[in-house]
Structures are given as structure tokens and as C-alpha cells.
Scaffold this motif. Structure first.
Motif, mmCIF file in Angstrom:
data_model
loop_
_atom_site.group_PDB
_atom_site.id
_atom_site.type_symbol
_atom_site.label_atom_id
_atom_site.label_comp_id
_atom_site.label_asym_id
_atom_site.label_seq_id
_atom_site.Cartn_x
_atom_site.Cartn_y
_atom_site.Cartn_z
ATOM 1 N N LEU A 57 26.419 43.992 -19.802
ATOM 2 C CA LEU A 57 26.696 42.928 -18.840
ATOM 3 C C LEU A 57 25.407 42.168 -18.572
ATOM 4 O O LEU A 57 24.362 42.762 -18.377
ATOM 5 C CB LEU A 57 27.217 43.537 -17.540
ATOM 6 N N LYS A 58 25.525 40.849 -18.566
ATOM 7 C CA LYS A 58 24.341 40.031 -18.279
ATOM 8 C C LYS A 58 24.320 39.684 -16.804
ATOM 9 O O LYS A 58 25.369 39.497 -16.199
ATOM 10 C CB LYS A 58 24.427 38.733 -19.068
ATOM 11 N N ILE A 59 23.137 39.552 -16.266
ATOM 12 C CA ILE A 59 23.042 39.169 -14.862
ATOM 13 C C ILE A 59 22.659 37.695 -14.763
ATOM 14 O O ILE A 59 21.734 37.239 -15.430
ATOM 15 C CB ILE A 59 22.015 40.051 -14.143
ATOM 16 N N GLN A 60 23.435 36.969 -13.973
ATOM 17 C CA GLN A 60 23.195 35.533 -13.805
ATOM 18 C C GLN A 60 23.165 35.231 -12.324
ATOM 19 O O GLN A 60 23.667 36.007 -11.527
ATOM 20 C CB GLN A 60 24.349 34.727 -14.404
ATOM 21 N N SER A 61 22.636 34.058 -11.993
ATOM 22 C CA SER A 61 22.648 33.747 -10.572
ATOM 23 C C SER A 61 23.737 32.716 -10.266
ATOM 24 O O SER A 61 24.070 31.866 -11.081
ATOM 25 C CB SER A 61 21.257 33.281 -10.132
ATOM 26 N N ALA A 62 24.328 32.856 -9.090
ATOM 27 C CA ALA A 62 25.383 31.949 -8.647
ATOM 28 C C ALA A 62 25.409 31.995 -7.123
ATOM 29 O O ALA A 62 24.668 32.762 -6.515
ATOM 30 C CB ALA A 62 26.732 32.385 -9.209
ATOM 31 N N LEU A 63 26.263 31.184 -6.538
ATOM 32 C CA LEU A 63 26.299 31.173 -5.075
ATOM 33 C C LEU A 63 26.881 32.468 -4.521
ATOM 34 O O LEU A 63 26.413 33.008 -3.534
ATOM 35 C CB LEU A 63 27.133 29.985 -4.584
ATOM 36 N N GLU A 64 27.953 32.945 -5.178
ATOM 37 C CA GLU A 64 28.602 34.158 -4.706
ATOM 38 C C GLU A 64 28.524 35.210 -5.801
ATOM 39 O O GLU A 64 28.274 34.894 -6.959
ATOM 40 C CB GLU A 64 30.073 33.869 -4.417
ATOM 41 N N SER A 65 28.810 36.430 -5.403
ATOM 42 C CA SER A 65 28.765 37.494 -6.377
ATOM 43 C C SER A 65 30.159 37.711 -6.972
ATOM 44 O O SER A 65 31.129 37.876 -6.248
ATOM 45 C CB SER A 65 28.262 38.744 -5.676
ATOM 46 N N TYR A 66 30.269 37.666 -8.302
ATOM 47 C CA TYR A 66 31.535 37.949 -8.973
ATOM 48 C C TYR A 66 31.253 38.287 -10.430
ATOM 49 O O TYR A 66 30.105 38.251 -10.875
ATOM 50 C CB TYR A 66 32.485 36.749 -8.887
ATOM 51 N N THR A 67 32.320 38.618 -11.159
ATOM 52 C CA THR A 67 32.126 38.896 -12.576
ATOM 53 C C THR A 67 33.214 38.215 -13.391
ATOM 54 O O THR A 67 34.315 37.983 -12.881
ATOM 55 C CB THR A 67 32.145 40.407 -12.888
ATOM 56 N N ASP A 68 32.882 37.880 -14.629
ATOM 57 C CA ASP A 68 33.927 37.423 -15.553
ATOM 58 C C ASP A 68 34.169 38.496 -16.613
ATOM 59 O O ASP A 68 34.741 38.233 -17.650
ATOM 60 C CB ASP A 68 33.541 36.089 -16.184
ATOM 61 N N THR A 69 33.697 39.674 -16.352
ATOM 62 C CA THR A 69 33.761 40.882 -17.195
ATOM 63 C C THR A 69 32.734 40.911 -18.325
ATOM 64 O O THR A 69 32.641 41.884 -19.047
ATOM 65 C CB THR A 69 35.160 41.171 -17.816
ATOM 66 N N GLU A 70 31.935 39.845 -18.454
ATOM 67 C CA GLU A 70 30.820 39.931 -19.398
ATOM 68 C C GLU A 70 29.497 39.586 -18.738
ATOM 69 O O GLU A 70 28.432 39.983 -19.182
ATOM 70 C CB GLU A 70 31.057 39.025 -20.624
ATOM 71 N N ASN A 71 29.596 38.794 -17.683
ATOM 72 C CA ASN A 71 28.415 38.472 -16.888
ATOM 73 C C ASN A 71 28.667 38.942 -15.469
ATOM 74 O O ASN A 71 29.803 38.938 -15.008
ATOM 75 C CB ASN A 71 28.189 36.970 -16.845
ATOM 76 N N ILE A 72 27.599 39.309 -14.805
ATOM 77 C CA ILE A 72 27.726 39.572 -13.376
ATOM 78 C C ILE A 72 26.885 38.524 -12.661
ATOM 79 O O ILE A 72 25.716 38.336 -12.979
ATOM 80 C CB ILE A 72 27.270 40.994 -13.019
ATOM 81 N N GLN A 100 37.150 35.868 -9.300
ATOM 82 C CA GLN A 100 37.383 34.622 -10.031
ATOM 83 C C GLN A 100 38.367 34.914 -11.140
ATOM 84 O O GLN A 100 37.987 35.092 -12.293
ATOM 85 C CB GLN A 100 36.068 34.099 -10.623
ATOM 86 N N LEU A 101 39.631 34.992 -10.772
ATOM 87 C CA LEU A 101 40.649 35.417 -11.734
ATOM 88 C C LEU A 101 40.680 34.564 -12.999
ATOM 89 O O LEU A 101 40.799 35.090 -14.101
ATOM 90 C CB LEU A 101 42.035 35.367 -11.090
ATOM 91 N N ASP A 102 40.565 33.249 -12.817
ATOM 92 C CA ASP A 102 40.660 32.374 -13.994
ATOM 93 C C ASP A 102 39.610 32.737 -15.029
ATOM 94 O O ASP A 102 39.891 32.839 -16.219
ATOM 95 C CB ASP A 102 40.456 30.912 -13.582
#
Ligand SMILES: Nc1ncnc2c1ncn2[C@@H]1O[C@H](COP(=O)(O)OP(=O)(O)OP(=O)(O)O)[C@@H](O)[C@H]1O
Ligand SMILES: [Mg+2]
Lengths: 270, 707
Positions: free
Chosen positions: B142-157, B293-295
Motif C-alpha cells: 500500500l502506498k501512502i499519499q496525502s489528502a484532506l481526509e483519511s481513506y483508502t482505495d485499496t491500493e493507496n492509503i 470512498q466507495l467509488d
């Protein structure tokens, strides 16, 4: 305390060394031994190769002579040399010659570390000639039936200069070692240190985490040996996170971020 | 040093006037200068220094800074003021003067933020630790990225860039870890195995948000139980954070959600509970749960599931082919060709033991296949039957090539040019070589006589010194050492001397041997440097710095070396850029070429490896090493993507090995673990997780590699 020198008869291993078989390695070793085939133990550091050979020496009731190979190791270090004593020259058998004479197991540990021209002296011993030419002495030493040549080799080694020559490795029956599976590894840690099952389980799990990091920041994951070390510290009352840090983390990496991550992994378990 | 007295108002004003024009503008600094008298000389000089710097950009900008400088010094440290100015300058470059001045005016809110940052933790500062941490946990990378909120798309966190929730760094870091573990747990404990059912149900509802937040609420409870079971230490941390923020679970919920704490609880239980309770629930969000982020999850997953299924089936076919090839005796046994997979969960909690069987016999799949298997199980919970049917021959031809042109007539004529070579390439789909498929041209890197090398040398002065020392120790010379305490031969001279000594009653020395010291190294190394477009920016800088340091080290060692960059676009334009040939000395021209290395296009690696192996085999050396510095997978415009690139590169490396070359790869692609073992072999590559470490590490790796 006085240091004492080992005589050949003292190379026998009297008490059974604890060894937990991982697959059919004991059987294969015995079969190879009885067919007088030399044996190569392959595997990462600390996975039980040395322990295995000790166990086999005990099991087969053979004296064991171990040679730690290093890059200054020369053929005469293995075979023997003349020394000058009381104004006269005296022949001294090297460990390999000694093992051949007494018909025991000669175990060349980390054989890739030895210079390539050194390993060649074992070639005649490694095929069906089974003899050791001692050029300087002008003697050809025949190996008795009970003699067994074995060596260890860690294939994860990255130096291109230290690969095992094909002509060497193709003489040996290879036994591949790896870290035992979780259940066995837990048992080993328990037996070696008397640690509580629950902590042993967590240590194995922790080892697995560091093994996930192999190639992603770590050259090597925690070996069984390191787990045993950590368990020993914990048994003596050291806090588990501190024990894994001291016994495992620092043994695996010098990188601050990696050490911090390993600490966090440990803290998440204990 | 004596402390200098503060400037008085008059002096201050004069200094300011000297920096910013007041004569032709309406500016007047009397008042500002007066205010600045409150500060000591160091602070005053600090302001003047930055005024001077800012005038280079714009006088208005500098003027604005003067007017806020007193307030800024009141509110913040010089370090923070510097950060403010830099931020404003960035804004100036990007958006113009107005934006920049606005930032300077908002000095108060900036100062407040800075204060928070003192106790806050920034993702940039801890992402290294967190990445190692999550990699250690288990499962898919899993890669760690920055965003406003914490979530995952199952490959990045995704995690917030800054956490200032708590008033101390320690707890803010704990929160990062908790956020990360929660997202990881979603992927590991199968929160998304019923994502399609969930999505379908949401579409039938009037207020899907309500249901979704209920689902997240229950799922968080379930995951917390899993974490408590498998990672007690982590759970304690998470529980403490909840307590600190008084976000504990209400007592009544413990009863209602009892089912979720069972070992056997799955996401379905959370789903059913949501159905039951979502109307009467006003779920409280807990501090580490982030958002869903279901989509994004659905999209990433469906793409992955499809590609992994295809890959797995092709892998099975390869395994089958290999086994069939080994059992050469035809019809010696009836092969049913039935695969099945056994997943043993009984081991230590959470660990899976996966075994693949063919006709009841266990087979050992390659490591990548195992990783694919694990990833599929992570997504689906097991391996569905239709996955276990090996790909048929038809699946290969799906991507039948439209490109049917004859390789020879594309570049009729160009061959006359000097420095053009034709190379074969492995065609993965057809499983055979294409003759003369790639056209390769050698070019010189355009030298750039700037200060890059000098600067790099200056910057790493200390490091170079210590590298020299280590490398000097490695430089072996072929010398017979006499009078050694041990060695392979007797030193007759020494023996005679000792003997004589003894005869006359002196103590004879025991150093009676001669010993050969390590032989000449006799190594030739080819450095193959990635010059693809993706190296643009600091990767390119790091590569160039690494080359400077390595050249310095190699000069000390005396190993022969050459440096080539590779890039190109399509098979008809593969390019190798000469930086240093084997027979060239390391001189100013070479240095200028190192500095002149610029990112070009794509990475068609196979042909580069073939050509450089050819060059490497031309030089006389006992050991030949080919080191690749790269930032990613082999890739070229269209026809060298994915498997094709990897397989051709693998074969090129195999050919190199056959000719006696030792290939080694240094990469900064953290996905490298997935394909490098396949291409280079387990022990022949290294992944650096931080580009900044490249210059530092390359020499170190070379040392390890050759000692
Ligand atoms: N199968 C096993 N049974 C019992 N103990 C084991 C086993 N495997 C590993 N160990 C434990 O691990 C320790 C290290 O093993 P050992 O010294 O044999 O490693 P090695 O493979 O020889 O390593 P190296 O290559 O570094 O010499 C042993 O002291 C023992 O405690
Ligand atoms: Mg050992």
C-alpha cells in the motif's frame, strides 16, 4: 578459568542438540551420508544450519570439526603445514586433514567466504576419489567410510565476487534451509528459552513483519536466531519492545526511519 | 564577539531607504523604522536581509514585508518568518503579486498555524516510518499519499498532510498510526468483499449516506476487535486516543454488537447490523476511522480483480507448461490438469498458508504468482473455481499485433551511418525472438559546463573522504607478504634468521610464513543510467550526484568503468548516451557530460542491456558487472508495456549472465519488489525507498557488491 584445547575425541557431541526438523532433511542427510555423498546446506543466516549439523553429528555419533571460512583461509590452513619446533620441522594437520583422519564430519561454514583457490582442495574429497592430497607432505590421505564433507552457503549474499563455483557446488547434495513455518518456529523459541507461548507467538508474528520488509528497506528479515535472542531477553524480564529493538531491530538496520518503523511494529503487537 | 547595539529609528530608516526606492514613490518608512527599534540587532539585520532579498522580486512585495515585519517578529521565530516569506515567494511566482501580498498580510493566522505545527506532526516527516510500518504489517503493498481526509482505495492509503489534534507530537503521531492501521485493516480483514452488494443496496435507499455511515460505524467496531486480537499493542493505542477525545463506544452498543467480536465475524455481519439499526443510529465518528470512498474502491478493485485474474490464469498455464516439459516421457501419466488451492488459516492468527496443487500434488509457484494469489484472496476471501483454469492459447492472441511490417524495410539505409546497431528482441506473446528488431544508436551526452559537479563534490566533501578511505582499503594488490605469523608458505629467509637467532641464544621470531595478499581486483563495471522522461526533476539530480560520487570512488579503486544513459522511443529509435567510455579518463569533459544528463523519453531496457553487455564483454576483466540505475519498470511507447517489457528485459539479462556478466539493479521504484526478483534474481537488486539517499547509497552498494 582456563582455556582448554579440544582433542579429536572431544569433538564428539555427547548431549543431543535440540533440533526441530523442518522437512525431511534428517532423512536426506542420512541417506547422503550412507552413500558417502558430500552435503551442502543452503539457507539464510540464523535458520538452523549449524544446529542441524551438530544434531546430525550427535545422531550419527561422529566427531564434528567446524571450519569458519574467511577470505584469508588458505589451502594449508585446511590441509596442514610444517612448523618448526625445537629446531626441527613438524607437520601439523589442518582441520580438514584431521577430520579425514578421524573419520568425522568436516563442516566448512560460510564456504563462499574462502578464496576460490582454497575451495578447490576439497574437490577430490567431494567426488568418488574421496581422498585428500597433501602436496607438501607428499601424502595422499584416503578418507575412511565414516568421513563426511559438508559445507554451508548463504545464497542471499550479494557480492558478485563470492559466488560458489559450479565445479564445487555440483559435487554436493544440497539441502535447502529456510525459516521454519510459524508453528515450528514458535515451538523452537519456546524450547530454546522457556518463554511463554503467547509471547513466542507474537515474536514469530513480529519476525514475519520484518520478513515482509525484506527488499523494501531491509536486506534480510529477522532470523530464528534473533527471535531466540529476543526471547532470552524477555525471559530475563526485559520489556518486549526493548528486547525486540535490541536483539532484532538494531541487528537488521542502522537506518533511523526503519528502526522507528520496526519499533512501531513491535509496539503494535506487545 | 561583542554584541552590536540595535539600530535606532533614524539609522533603520536610512538602511531601508537604501534598499527600497522612496524618492520616486510615495513610500515612507519612518513609522516602520520606529517600530523596528524594539528589536535587537540580530533581528533587525534579519529583517533587512530579507527586505534586500525580496526587492529582487518586487519592491512592492518588499515594502509589504517591511510593514508586517514588526508584527511578525512579535509573533514568530525567525525560522517561521522565513517559512512565511518562502510561501509568499512561491505564491508570487505562481499566482502573482496580489496573492503573495495577501499571504504576507495574513501573518497572524500563519503564526497561529505555526504554533500548532510545533506540536503537530507533518506527514512528510513521518511517511518514511509509516510506509515501512504498513509494509511490515502484511498483505498487498500500500502506498501512502496525502489528502484532506483519511481513506483508502485499496491500493493507496490517504492520510492528512498535517495532524494537530493533540497538543503533543507523540499523540499526533499515534493518531497517524491509528488512521493508517484502520485503513490497512479494511483491506486486510476484508471490508470490501461485499462492496458490490453494499453499493447495490445503497442505490435503493433514499438516504444512502445514513446507511453508509452506519456501515462504517459497525465495520469500525469489527475491525477494532480484529486489531485487538492480532495487534494488542496497537489496540491499546487506539483505545487511548478514543478516550482522550471522549469518543468511547456507548455501553449499550457493546451488547448489540456482540456478534462482531467473534473470531468468525465478517463484513456481512456489519452489513446486517447496519440494515437493522441504521434508522435509529446517530453514529459518532471516531478519530481514526476517516471516510469511505466507495467509488474509488470499486473502481480500483474491479480493475485489479480483472487483471489479476488474467495474470493468474496465465501463470497457471506457464506452471503447467513447465511441468509438462519436465515430464518429457509423453503419456507417462495421465495429466488431468486440475488445479486447486488450499488456504490454511489455522496457523498463527492472521497468517495464511497457501498451497497450490496440481492433480493432488503440491506445486511451488514462483514468488510473483504467490503474491498474486495472496492479493486475490485478500480481495475475494478465496480462489473461485474459474480462476483455476489455466489460460488457453487463445488468451495470448487477444492482443494480436497489428504491426505486421517487415522489420527490414523500416530503416533501409540508416545502417550505413556509424554507431547504429541492430538487436533482437524477445516477443513475449509469440514466445520467440524477433531478429534485428531494435535499432540502436550511440550518441554523446551534450556536455554541460556548469557547476553541478563542483557543487556536488563540495556538498558531499565529508562523504567522499570517507568513501575514499573505505575504497582504498578494498584496493587489493598482488603482493607476497613476508614474515607473517601465518601463511601458505614457509619464509625460508625468516626461518634461517630465527634459527640463527636461536643458536646464539636469542628468542627466535615466530613470524615465519609468507602470505599472498589479495589479488588485483580486475573488475569492469558498466553503469547503465535511466534517462527516461520519468526521471525528470530531483531523480535526475540524484542520479547525477550518485554518478559523481561513484566515479570518485571508482577512481580510488582503480576499477575500469563506463557510464551510459539509455532512453528512446519505439524500437526504431533506441538511444544510448555515452557519458564515459571504458577507455576514457574521468576528466572535465566526462564531468560535464554527467552534469549534462537530461531526461529523455522511454525505457526500452532490453536493447540497452544487450548493447552494453556487448561493450562490457569487449573489455578485458575477470569480473564484469552491469549496474542499472533506474526509477521503474521497462516501458516504451505502446508495444513495450507490462509483460512484454519485463520479459524481454529478463531475457536480455539472462543472455548477459550467460556471457559471464553479473547484472545488478538499483532502483527507487518501491514497486520494484514485484518484478525485479523475476528479472534480476532474488539477490541481485536493491530498492531504495528514498531518492535523496541514492547518491549516498550507490557507492556503498558497489562496495558491498565487490568485496
Ligand atoms: N530447526 C531448529 N531447531 C532448533 N533450533 C533452531 C532451529 N532453527 C533455528 N534454531 C535456533 O536458531 C539459532 C541459530 O541457528 P544456527 O546457528 O544453526 O544458524 P545458521 O543457519 O548456522 O546461521 P549462520 O548462517 O549465520 O551460521 C540456533 O541457536 C537455535 O536456537
Ligand atoms: Mg552457522
Amino acid at each position: 578459568m582456563q582455556a582448554h584445547a579440544l582433542k579429536p575425541e572431544e569433538h564428539y557431541i555427547v548431549d543431543e542438540p535440540y533440533y526441530e526438523p523442518i522437512a525431511d532433511e534428517i532423512q536426506v542427510f542420512e541417506a547422503a551420508y550412507h552413500n558417502q555423498l558430500p552435503i551442502l546446506l543452503k539457507g539464510p543466516t540464523g535458520c538452523g544450519k549449524t544446529r542441524f549439523i551438530e544434531h546430525m553429528a550427535w545422531r550419527l555419533k561422529l566427531p564434528l570439526i567446524t571450519v569458519a571460512c574467511h577470505d584469508d583461509l588458505t589451502a594449508s590452513d585446511l590441509v596442514g603445514r610444517y612448523l618448526v619446533m625445537h629446531g626441527e620441522t613438524v607437520w601439523m594437520d589442518g582441520p580438514l586433514a584431521k577430520a579425514v583422519r578421524i573419520g568425522g564430519i568436516c563442516y566448512l561454514d560460510e564456504v563462499v567466504e574462502a578464496r576460490k583457490d582454497t575451495t578447490v582442495v576439497i574437490h577430490p574429497l567431494g567426488d568418488d576419489r574421496r581422498n585428500l592430497p597433501m602436496e607438501k607432505k607428499g601424502e595422499l590421505l584416503e578418507a575412511p567410510e565414516s568421513f563426511c564433507l559438508s559445507m554451508s552457503y548463504n545464497p542471499g549474499y550479494q557480492s558478485v565476487l563470492k559466488d560458489l563455483k559450479q565445479s564445487t557446488r555440483q559435487r554436493f547434495i544440497a539441502l535447502n534451509f529456510n525459516y521454519p513455518n510459524a508453528e515450528l518456529e514458535r515451538k523452537i523459541i519456546e524450547k530454546e528459552t522457556g518463554i511463554d507461548v503467547k509471547i513466542a507467538k507474537q515474536l514469530v508474528k513480529f519476525a514475519d513483519m520484518t520478513r515482509n520488509l525484506k527488499g523494501a528497506g531491509l536486506d534480510e528479515g529477522a532470523s530464528t536466531r534473533l527471535l531466540v535472542h529476543a526471547a532470552k531477553l524477555i525471559v530475563k524480564g526485559v520489556n518486549p519492545v526493548a528486547a525486540t529493538r535490541g536483539a532484532i531491530g538494531h541487528a537488521l538496520s542502522d537506518d533511523d526511519e526503519m528502526l522507528a518503523a520496526i519499533d512501531e511494529l513491535s509496539a503494535s503487537l506487545f | 564577539m561583542k554584541k552590536q547595539p540595535s539600530l535606532n529609528a533614524k539609522e533603520m530608516e536610512t538602511r531601508l531607504n537604501a534598499l527600497i526606492d522612496t524618492e520616486f514613490s510615495m513610500r515612507c518608512f519612518t513609522e516602520q523604522a520606529q517600530q523596528l527599534t524594539r528589536f535587537n540587532r540580530v533581528q533587525q539585520e534579519f529583517v533587512l536581509h530579507w527586505v534586500e532579498v525580496l526587492t529582487q522580486t518586487s519592491e512592492d512585495f518588499a515594502d509589504q514585508f517591511v510593514s508586517i515585519s514588526a508584527k511578525a517578529l512579535d509573533l514568530m521565530s525567525q525560522e517561521s518568518i522565513r517559512a512565511l516569506i518562502l510561501q509568499a515567494m512561491d505564491a508570487f511566482d505562481e499566482m502573482g503579486a496580489l496573492e503573495a501580498i495577501k499571504i504576507l498580510r495574513e501573518v497572524e493566522s500563519f503564526a497561529k498555524n505555526e504554533a500548532k505545527k510545533q506540536s503537530g506532526v507533518a506527514l512528510d516527516d513521518v511517511s518514511g516510518i509509516l510506509e515501512h510500518f504498513v509494509c511490515g504489517l502484511n498483505g498487498r503493498q500500500l502506498k501512502i499519499q496525502s489528502a484532506l481526509e483519511s481513506y483508502t482505495d485499496t491500493e493507496n492509503i490517504y492520510l492528512p498532510a498535517l495532524i494537530t489534534h493533540f497538543s503533543n507530537k507523540e499523540d499526533n503521531f499515534r493518531l497517524y498510526k491509528a488512521l493508517l492501521v484502520h485503513q490497512w485493516a479494511q483491506t486486510w480483514y476484508g471490508s470490501w468483499r461485499i462492496v458490490e452488494i453494499l453499493q447495490a443496496h445503497l442505490e435503493t435507499l433514499e438516504k444512502p449516506e445514513l446507511f453508509l455511515s452506519a456501515f462504517h460505524f459497525f465495520e469500525t467496531i469489527r475491525l477494532d476487535h480484529c486489531i485487538a486480537r492480532d495487534f494488542p499493542g496497537q489496540y491499546r493505542d487506539m483505545y487511548r486516543l478514543r478516550t482522550l477525545l471522549t469518543q468511547q463506544l456507548e455501553q449499550s452498543w457493546y451488547q448489540k454488537t456482540k456478534i462482531l467480536c467473534a473470531h468468525t465475524a465478517t463484513v456481512k455481519d456489519s452489513y446486517l447490523l447496519s440494515k437493522q439499526y441504521y434508522n435509529e443510529l446517530s453514529p459518532t465518528r471516531c478519530c481514526y476511522q476517516g471516510i469511505l470512498q466507495l467509488d474509488q474502491i470499486i473502481q480500483t478493485m474491479s480493475e485489479r480483480i480483472e487483471s489479476e485474474k488474467a495474470r493468474f490464469k496465465i501463470d497457471l498455464k506457464n506452471i503447467l507448461d513447465e511441468i509438462k516439459e519436465k515430464n518429457i516421457a509423453p503419456e507417462s501419466q495421465v495429466v488431468e490438469e486440475k488445479f486447486h488451492v488450499d488456504i490454511d488459516k489455522s496457523d498463527i492468527d492472521g497468517e495464511l498458508e497457501i498451497t497450490l496443487y496440481l492433480d493432488g500434488e503440491p506445486v511451488a509457484p514462483p514468488e510473483e504468482t504467490l503474491a498474486t494469489l495472496e492479493s486475490i484472496i485478500q480481495d475475494l476471501g478465496d480462489i473461485p473455481d474459474d480462476y483455476l483454469v489455466p489460460a488457453g492459447d487463445g488468451d495470448y492472441t487477444l492482443e494480436a499485433r497489428s504491426n505486421k511490417q517487415d522489420s527490414h524495410n523500416i530503416w533501409g539505409g540508416v545502417l550505413q551511418d556509424e554507431g547504429i546497431y541492430l538487436y533482437k528482441e524477445w516477443d513475449y506473446l509469440r514466445q520467440h525472438y524477433r531478429k534485428d528488431w531494435c535499432v540502436l544508436k550511440e550518441k554523446d551526452v551534450h556536455p554541460s559546463y556548469d557547476h553541478f559537479v563542483t557543487k556536488a563534490l563540495q556538498q558531499h566533501k565529508g562523504l567522499i573522504k570517507s568513501l575514499r578511505r573505505t575504497f582504498e582499503a578494498l584496493r587489493g594488490e598482488n603482493k607476497r607478504l613476508k614474515k607473517q605469523p601465518f601463511g601458505e608458505d614457509i619464509d625460508i629467509d625468516a626461518v634461517v634468521e630465527a634459527y640463527a637467532d636461536q643458536q646464539v641464544g636469542l628468542e627466535g621470531s615466530d613470524c615465519l610464513f609468507t602470505r599472498m595478499q589479495k589479488e588485483d581486483r580486475n573488475i569492469a563495471v558498466m553503469l547503465m543510467v535511466d534517462m527516461s522522461g520519468s526521471t525528470k526533476g530531483w531523480i535526475n539530480d540524484a542520479e547525477r550526484e550518485a554518478l559523481v560520487l561513484l566515479s570518485e570512488s571508482l577512481e580510488t579503486l582503480g576499477d575500469q568503468y563506463a557510464i551510459y544513459g539509455f532512453s528512446g522511443m519505439t524500437r526504431s529509435r533506441c538511444e544510448l548516451y555515452r557519458v564515459k567510455r571504458f577507455d576514457e579518463p574521468y576528466n572535465d569533459l566526462v564531468k560535464a557530460r554527467i552534469s549534462g544528463i537530461r531526461p529523455q523519453d522511454y525505457t526500452r531496457m532490453g536493447v540497452a542491456i544487450r548493447h552494453l553487455s556487448f561493450l562490457l564483454n569487449e573489455v578485458a576483466a575477470r569480473t564484469r558487472i552491469l549496474i542499472t540505475l533506474s526509477d521503474g519498470k521497462p516501458d516504451d511507447y505502446r508495444d513495450y508495456r507490462g509483460e512484454q517489457g519485463i520479459e524481454d528485459t529478463r531475457l536480455a539479462l539472462f543472455e548477459a549472465k550467460q556471457s559471464g556478466i553479473h547484472p545488478f539493479c538499483i532502483t527507487i521504484d518501491t514497486d520494484g519488489k514485484e518484478y525485479l526478483p523475476h528479472m534480476y534474481g532474488v539477490a541481485n537488486y536493491i530498492v531504495l525507498d528514498d531518492v535523496a539517499k541514492l547518491p549516498l547509497k550507490v557507492s556503498d552498494i558497489y562496495r558491498k557488491l565487490t568485496s
